[in-house]
Scaffold this motif. Structure first.
Motif, PDB file in Angstrom:
ATOM      1  N   GLU A   1      -6.977  -0.892  -3.498  1.00  0.00           N
ATOM      2  CA  GLU A   1      -6.588  -1.738  -2.350  1.00  0.00           C
ATOM      3  C   GLU A   1      -7.353  -3.116  -2.475  1.00  0.00           C
ATOM      4  O   GLU A   1      -8.443  -2.981  -2.505  1.00  0.00           O
ATOM      5  CB  GLU A   1      -6.479  -0.899  -1.104  1.00  0.00           C
ATOM      6  N   GLU A   2      -6.511  -3.945  -1.968  1.00  0.00           N
ATOM      7  CA  GLU A   2      -7.200  -5.195  -1.709  1.00  0.00           C
ATOM      8  C   GLU A   2      -8.233  -5.396  -2.736  1.00  0.00           C
ATOM      9  O   GLU A   2      -9.300  -6.025  -2.322  1.00  0.00           O
ATOM     10  CB  GLU A   2      -7.849  -5.255  -0.196  1.00  0.00           C
TER      11      GLU A   2
ATOM     12  N   SER B   1       0.872  -1.352  -0.041  1.00  0.00           N
ATOM     13  CA  SER B   1      -0.129   0.032   0.018  1.00  0.00           C
ATOM     14  C   SER B   1       0.796   1.116   0.044  1.00  0.00           C
ATOM     15  O   SER B   1       0.581   2.158  -0.567  1.00  0.00           O
ATOM     16  CB  SER B   1      -0.966   0.236   1.160  1.00  0.00           C
TER      17      SER B   1
HETATM   18 MG   LIG Z   1      -2.084  -2.779   2.005  1.00  0.00          MG
END
Ligand SMILES: [Mg+2]
Ligand SMILES: Nc1ncnc2c1ncn2[C@@H]1O[C@H](COP(=O)(O)OP(=O)(O)OP(=O)(O)O)[C@@H](O)[C@H]1O
Length: 367
Positions: free
Chosen positions: A159-160, A93
């Protein structure tokens, strides 16, 4: 107060483009290299923003193989997205934030993927009061990060991504391949949004959650995959934990950080419990909890806070034991038992005052 000070005052974690606004400005000024269309910096300046440049006073923000950064930047200049995969806590991230800040000057066009993520949160939704009053119009349109990134020519972070339902993941297909998004409710020129130069997507996925193998082959093809590995070298990881925890402690108002020999024991413990290999070469139990560098930083922060706010002194090995269980023994009671065995058997007999203190402090393990 300067503009940057005003933006960061009291904010727990300002975005990278605000935290490092000065560095970005210096890089931009000194940047003579060719820039891919729509980019805020040249590829080499973007690389220096991430790996550091002592001459320009630019700090190293990501520790790891610099060739990974080159490949990531080149991928972003192509028409395929960039997928960062790896174990939890390996700075995927952080890296995606830094890349977006360097390439677009903005890292906040971010979609947080999860089981409840919907297409609305990725593409667009409507302001219902305006929608009812005047029907679908550009004014009533609420633009979500993907639509904004396309229209403004910026990098969008997802993200994810693998935690989203598959049909939601697939809504990236046409933006990534045809570089266009249709808004069928609108008529006229607003009904098609064409991506501008500079638009691309950086997705992250971690290997402990539902994996990338479930992602559709069609979507996989539209990404360039890069794996982010844990920090291999002990001294590098120790230096990072010292620097990051030190910065967090200063922000928390702590003026006496834990000593380096305490952090040495902390980082060694994390590495041994992560890999299941002691520094002496013995095989031991691995924990099922995540024992990444990110966790080591946050435990080092907690150790410093504990020492300072409870006793007015730097955190010690004893504080470390008290903070460890909350990270190392999360979902399985087995982990707590493994941790206890580690402190009783592996730590016993190691030379060094902090190892002895760690062994003596094992009774502070809860439970
Ligand atoms: Mg992350
Ligand atoms: N190679 C690295 N370079 C710099 N910082 C690192 C590195 N590895 C871990 N860190 C630390 O970890 C923190 C970043 O963790 P981050 O949340 O980005 O990890 P992640 O890979 O996205 O984890 P998750 O899979 O759980 O989302 C950083 O703020 C830093 O303190």
């Amino acid at each position: 107060m300067s503009v940057v000070e005003e933006l960061t005052d009291g904010v727990q974690r300002p975005p990278a483009e605000v935290r490092f606004a000065d560095e970005l400005a210096r890089l931009r000024e000194a940047d003579t290299g060719p820039r891919p269309p729509g980019w805020a910096l040249s590829l080499t300046a973007a690389r220096r923003f991430i790996v550091g440049d002592p001459e320009l006073g630019v700090s190293r923000k990501f520790v790891g193989d610099p060739s990974l950064i080159d490949r990531a930047l080149v991928a972003l200049a192509t028409s395929r997205g960039l997928m960062l995969v790896g174990e939890p806590g390996t700075a995927k991230s952080l890296l995606s934030e830094l890349l977006a800040a360097a390439v677009s000057g903005v890292s906040t066009l971010t979609i947080q993927g999860g089981a409840a993520t919907t297409e609305d949160q990725i593409k667009y939704s409507w302001n219902y009061a305006l929608l009812v009053a005047e029907g679908p119009s550009e004014r009533a349109l609420v633009r979500a990060p993907l639509l904004r990134g396309m229209a403004e020519g910026r990098v969008v972070r997802f993200e994810e991504i693998t935690r989203c339902p598959l049909e939601v993941q697939d809504s990236l297909l046409s933006p990534l391949s045809d570089r266009v998004m249709a808004i069928p409710e609108l008529t006229g020129p607003g009904a098609m949004v064409f991506a501008r130069d500079g638009f691309n997507v950086i997705a992250t996925a971690n290997t402990r959650d539902r994996g990338v193998n479930e992602m559709s082959a069609a979507l996989k093809r539209r990404f360039n995959f890069e794996t982010v590995f844990p920090i291999a070298d002990f001294a590098t990881e120790l230096a990072l934990v010292e620097a990051e925890a030190g910065a967090l402690l200063r922000r928390s108002g702590v003026t006496a950080a834990p000593r380096l020999d305490v952090l040495e024991v902390l980082v060694t413990t994390f590495r041994e419990l992560r890999t299941g290999q002691s520094a002496r070469g013995d095989t031991m139990d691995r924990l099922s909890s995540v024992m990444s560098t990110a966790e080591a930083v946050s435990v080092a922060h907690a150790v410093g806070l504990r020492g300072w706010f409870l006793r007015g002194e730097p955190g010690t090995a004893e504080d470390f034991v008290a903070c460890l269980a909350g990270t190392a023994a999360k979902d399985s009671p087995e982990d707590l038992a493994k941790l206890r065995r580690y402190l009783e058997q592996q730590v016993l007999g190691r030379s060094g005052a902090q190892w002895k203190a760690l062994h003596a402090a094992r009774r502070h393990l809860p439970g």
